[in-house]
Design an enzyme around this catalytic site. Structure first.
Site, PDB file in Angstrom:
ATOM      1  N   TYR A  36       0.849  -1.185   0.000  1.00  0.00           N
ATOM      2  CA  TYR A  36       0.000   0.000   0.000  1.00  0.00           C
ATOM      3  C   TYR A  36       0.884   1.234   0.000  1.00  0.00           C
ATOM      4  CZ  TYR A  36       1.133  -0.780   4.898  1.00  0.00           C
ATOM      5  OH  TYR A  36       1.813  -1.030   6.056  1.00  0.00           O
ATOM      6  N   GLU A  59       9.368  -9.426   3.035  1.00  0.00           N
ATOM      7  CA  GLU A  59       8.211 -10.116   3.595  1.00  0.00           C
ATOM      8  C   GLU A  59       8.467 -11.613   3.446  1.00  0.00           C
ATOM      9  OE1 GLU A  59       4.978  -8.891   4.689  1.00  0.00           O
ATOM     10  OE2 GLU A  59       5.982  -6.959   4.854  1.00  0.00           O
TER      11      GLU A  59
END
Length: 100
Positions: A36, A59
Site C-alpha cells: 500500500y 516479507e
C-alpha cells in the site's frame, strides 16, 4: 533511472535465489505496488538520510494464512530460502560497491 534499475535487478536476483530453494513464489517491487502507499517508512529514511541505495523490506513466505505466526513446519525452510536470497543480495551489492 539508473538507481531504480540497479535496485530492481538486485531484487530480481535475490527473489530468484529464494524461489529456487523450495519453489516458494515471492513477489518483488515497490512498497506501494505490493502492499500500500505510505510515506515516512524506515526505508525512506535510510535511503534519503543515510544515502543507502539498497534499502528493502523483506516479507516472508506467508500469503495471509498465518501472518507472522508461521507453523513450526515452515520455519526452517523459510530461514533457508531467506538466507539464500540474502546471500545473492550481498554478492550483488558487494560487486556494485567494489566497482566504484
Amino acid at each position: 533511472g539508473y538507481q531504480r534499475r540497479v535496485r530492481g535487478k538486485c531484487a530480481k536476483k535475490s527473489v530468484k535465489a529464494l524461489e529456487e530453494k523450495y519453489g516458494t513464489k515471492y513477489d518483488y517491487g515497490t512498497w506501494s505496488s505490493l502492499l500500500y502507499s505510505s510515506s515516512g517508512t524506515v526505508m525512506d529514511w535510510v535511503h534519503e538520510k543515510l544515502k543507502v541505495l539498497f534499502s528493502y523490506t523483506v516479507e516472508l513466505r506467508d500469503k495471509g494464512e498465518y501472518g507472522f505466526l508461521l507453523p513450526e513446519s515452515q520455519i526452517m525452510e523459510t530461514g533457508e530460502e531467506t538466507l539464500a536470497g540474502f546471500k545473492k543480495f550481498a554478492k550483488y551489492v558487494l560487486k556494485r560497491v567494489t566497482k566504484s
